[in-house]
Design a protein around this motif. Structure first.
Motif, PDB file in Angstrom:
ATOM      1  N   TYR A 128       0.851  -1.194   0.000  1.00  0.00           N
ATOM      2  CA  TYR A 128       0.000   0.000   0.000  1.00  0.00           C
ATOM      3  C   TYR A 128       0.888   1.247   0.000  1.00  0.00           C
ATOM      4  O   TYR A 128       1.736   1.415   0.876  1.00  0.00           O
ATOM      5  N   MET A 129       0.680   2.092  -0.994  1.00  0.00           N
ATOM      6  CA  MET A 129       1.504   3.297  -1.110  1.00  0.00           C
ATOM      7  C   MET A 129       0.628   4.537  -1.063  1.00  0.00           C
ATOM      8  O   MET A 129      -0.297   4.670  -1.883  1.00  0.00           O
ATOM      9  N   ILE A 130       0.917   5.406  -0.128  1.00  0.00           N
ATOM     10  CA  ILE A 130       0.171   6.664  -0.070  1.00  0.00           C
ATOM     11  C   ILE A 130       0.914   7.681  -0.938  1.00  0.00           C
ATOM     12  O   ILE A 130       2.138   7.840  -0.827  1.00  0.00           O
ATOM     13  N   VAL A 131       0.162   8.322  -1.820  1.00  0.00           N
ATOM     14  CA  VAL A 131       0.742   9.264  -2.777  1.00  0.00           C
ATOM     15  C   VAL A 131       0.235  10.670  -2.441  1.00  0.00           C
ATOM     16  O   VAL A 131      -0.964  10.854  -2.193  1.00  0.00           O
ATOM     17  N   LYS A 152       7.312  12.074  -8.358  1.00  0.00           N
ATOM     18  CA  LYS A 152       8.392  11.083  -8.278  1.00  0.00           C
ATOM     19  C   LYS A 152       7.870   9.671  -8.602  1.00  0.00           C
ATOM     20  O   LYS A 152       7.883   8.775  -7.746  1.00  0.00           O
ATOM     21  N   PRO A 153       7.385   9.461  -9.818  1.00  0.00           N
ATOM     22  CA  PRO A 153       6.855   8.136 -10.160  1.00  0.00           C
ATOM     23  C   PRO A 153       7.896   7.033 -10.029  1.00  0.00           C
ATOM     24  O   PRO A 153       7.565   5.876  -9.773  1.00  0.00           O
ATOM     25  N   SER A 182      -6.413  12.879  -7.783  1.00  0.00           N
ATOM     26  CA  SER A 182      -6.158  11.437  -7.832  1.00  0.00           C
ATOM     27  C   SER A 182      -4.676  11.210  -8.165  1.00  0.00           C
ATOM     28  O   SER A 182      -3.954  12.149  -8.526  1.00  0.00           O
ATOM     29  N   VAL A 183      -4.243   9.966  -8.047  1.00  0.00           N
ATOM     30  CA  VAL A 183      -2.844   9.619  -8.320  1.00  0.00           C
ATOM     31  C   VAL A 183      -2.532   9.971  -9.786  1.00  0.00           C
ATOM     32  O   VAL A 183      -3.325   9.672 -10.679  1.00  0.00           O
ATOM     33  N   PRO A 184      -1.382  10.634 -10.039  1.00  0.00           N
ATOM     34  CA  PRO A 184      -1.080  11.030 -11.427  1.00  0.00           C
ATOM     35  C   PRO A 184      -1.015   9.831 -12.373  1.00  0.00           C
ATOM     36  O   PRO A 184      -0.460   8.784 -12.019  1.00  0.00           O
ATOM     37  N   ASP A 185      -1.542  10.019 -13.592  1.00  0.00           N
ATOM     38  CA  ASP A 185      -1.551   8.936 -14.594  1.00  0.00           C
ATOM     39  C   ASP A 185      -0.125   8.463 -14.907  1.00  0.00           C
ATOM     40  O   ASP A 185       0.109   7.281 -15.124  1.00  0.00           O
TER      41      ASP A 185
END
Ligand code: 1GP
Length: 252
Positions: A128-131, A152-153, A182-185
């Motif tokens: 689980y990664m919180i962005v 920082k993808p 939302s999380v960047p594409d």
């Protein structure tokens, strides 16, 4: 059939799976059956039930209500060890791999493991990664951890790969419930291109357009929750499910 197998089959046949997050604290008991009917009709693939901070909601009662009114599998999305109950079908066995807090990386898991075994729940091991998503989210605050910076993808991709090498079955890119963004594409794409386990994306998703972009970027499971707490948005569940199952095709 095991839930992991069911999810894999769904991804194989529909391209991706749509999960709806239900927070027991936010349920209006009178309207809940109607909400569940919208989800069943739309083809929602699973419910996630739980929350980082359960105040008044009754997790077991919520799951029983879901079971009474739908055939959709229920997966616990635990915010605490107390949220382990036999009423569900499976549990996201989440390790907060974007943080370095040992309790959330492995500590709570030791406490929960015997409970999970006793209940017979199927654990779905998930990195689980919180962005970073704008304002600080409940998940960030409650876990006492720093999110992965949005730009920082490559950090997210390396973290996801490490999770895969550790044997985890899924990685979850989490913007946080009700996130501004939302999380960047680009991050979804690099993570999906780098690892071969399914990428779950959730947090701050409020449109079919955003869902299609996540699917096109390689997301295999989309989670929406907060936006559907308003009954005015229930008519969009169908549209969201179609976008998840569209394989990113804008013509569908
Ligand atoms: C949160 O990813 C889930 O844990 C869903 O987020 O409530 O913003 O849809 P939303």
């Amino acid at each position: 059939m095991k839930i992991h197998t069911k999810i894999s089959d769904t991804i194989a046949t529909k391209g991706a799976a749509y999960f709806v997050l239900i927070d027991p604290d936010k349920i209006d008991n009178d309207k809940f059956p109607e909400f569940l009917a919208f989800c069943s009709k739309a083809g929602v693939d699973a419910f996630l039930v739980g929350g980082s901070l359960l105040v008044a909601g009754d997790l077991e009662k919520t799951i029983r209500q879901i079971k009474e009114h739908s055939q959709i599998p229920v997966i616990i999305f635990p915010g605490a060890v107390e949220q382990v109950t036999a009423e569900a079908d499976a549990l996201l066995y989440i390790s907060l791999i974007s943080g370095r807090n040992p309790e959330h990386l492995f500590g709570k898991h030791v406490l929960a493991a015997p409970l999970i075994k006793r209940t017979g729940l199927e654990p779905l091991s998930t990195g689980y990664m919180i962005v970073e998503s704008g304002r600080r989210t409940t998940a960030e605050y409650m876990s006492g951890s720093n999110p992965i910076p949005r730009h920082k993808p490559e950090i997210a991709a390396a973290t996801a790969l490490a999770a895969e090498y550790m044997g985890m079955k899924y990685v979850y890119l989490e913007g946080g419930s009700g996130a501004d963004n939302s999380v960047p594409d680009e991050m979804v794409k690099l993570v999906a291109d780098t690892c071969s386990i399914p990428v779950i994306v959730g947090g701050g998703i409020r449109s079919a357009h955003d869902i299609r972009n996540k699917i096109k970027s390689g997301a295999k499971i989309i989670v929406t929750g907060n936006y559907l707490e308003n009954p005015n948005n229930w008519s969009l569940i169908q549209e969201f499910a179609e976008a998840v199952h569209s394989r990113g095709n804008i013509d569908l």
